[in-house]
Write an enzyme that holds these catalytic residues in place. Structure first.
Site, PDB file in Angstrom:
ATOM      1  N   HIS A  48       0.845  -1.216   0.000  1.00 11.09           N
ATOM      2  CA  HIS A  48       0.000   0.000   0.000  1.00 11.09           C
ATOM      3  C   HIS A  48       0.864   1.244   0.000  1.00 11.09           C
ATOM      4  CE1 HIS A  48      -3.261   2.752   1.383  1.00 11.09           C
ATOM      5  NE2 HIS A  48      -4.032   1.847   0.818  1.00 11.09           N
ATOM      6  N   ILE A  54       1.783   4.717   1.491  1.00  9.99           N
ATOM      7  CA  ILE A  54       0.771   5.518   2.192  1.00  9.99           C
ATOM      8  C   ILE A  54       0.147   4.633   3.271  1.00  9.99           C
ATOM      9  CG2 ILE A  54      -1.446   6.730   1.971  1.00  9.99           C
ATOM     10  CD1 ILE A  54       0.724   8.144   0.411  1.00  9.99           C
ATOM     11  N   GLY A  57      -5.983   4.401   5.420  1.00 10.30           N
ATOM     12  CA  GLY A  57      -6.883   5.187   6.262  1.00 10.30           C
ATOM     13  C   GLY A  57      -7.561   4.359   7.335  1.00 10.30           C
ATOM     14  N   VAL A  58      -7.921   3.123   7.004  1.00  5.05           N
ATOM     15  CA  VAL A  58      -8.592   2.289   8.001  1.00  5.05           C
ATOM     16  C   VAL A  58      -7.683   1.992   9.185  1.00  5.05           C
ATOM     17  CG1 VAL A  58     -10.230   1.245   6.393  1.00  5.05           C
ATOM     18  CG2 VAL A  58      -8.039   0.137   6.779  1.00  5.05           C
ATOM     19  N   GLU A  62      -8.229   2.832  13.057  1.00  6.80           N
ATOM     20  CA  GLU A  62      -8.005   1.803  14.078  1.00  6.80           C
ATOM     21  C   GLU A  62      -7.074   2.325  15.173  1.00  6.80           C
ATOM     22  OE1 GLU A  62      -7.810  -1.552  16.430  1.00  6.80           O
ATOM     23  OE2 GLU A  62      -9.278  -1.109  14.863  1.00  6.80           O
TER      24      GLU A  62
END
Length: 143
Positions: A48, A54, A57-58, A62
């Site tokens: 990723h 990067i 976002g998840v 978290e």
């Protein structure tokens, strides 16, 4: 301030899913501030994205929830016997990418805390700039 060993006494998460390195401030039932050093060695950067790493976002969400979990668990008796579960994510906004070398500061303020359910306003910042924000609801349950 809580170091990684003290965080592990409170949260059930472990590597590679423990996404908080240090708790900088705790005001039980009110506010908690946490820190994550984002390094190039993070497993998620392998895919990723190759050549353009990067932080997903998840995983930022978290990490904010884990900081919130520390804050909420400080309000209960025997926190080592409890676990925080996600109940809701609202109004998540991703404003800037998080890259290797960034230091994330998580600022979490308790909006509502009642009968083991906590609603928090959470922000993730890099160099004082908001990169992600969301309203999170967590349920504190027995393990």
């Amino acid at each position: 301030m809580l170091d990684i060993n003290e965080i592990q006494k409170i949260l059930p998460h472990r590597y590679p899913f423990l996404l908080v390195d240090r708790i900088l401030e705790v005001q039980p039932g009110k506010k908690v501030v946490g820190l994550k050093n984002v390094t190039a060695n993070e497993q998620f950067f392998n895919g990723h994205f190759p050549g353009h790493p990067i932080m997903p976002g998840v995983l930022i969400i978290e990490a904010m929830a884990q900081v919130a979990g520390v804050g909420l668990l400080t309000t209960v008796d025997n926190p080592e016997e409890k676990v925080p579960y996600f109940a809701r994510i609202e109004d998540a906004r991703f404003k800037h990418p998080v890259k290797p070398g960034d230091q994330l500061i998580f600022e979490v303020e308790v909006v509502k805390l009642r009968r083991g359910i906590g609603k928090v306003a959470a922000k993730a910042l890099v160099d004082g700039e908001i990169v992600t924000e969301a309203t999170l609801t967590c349920a504190i349950q027995d393990k």
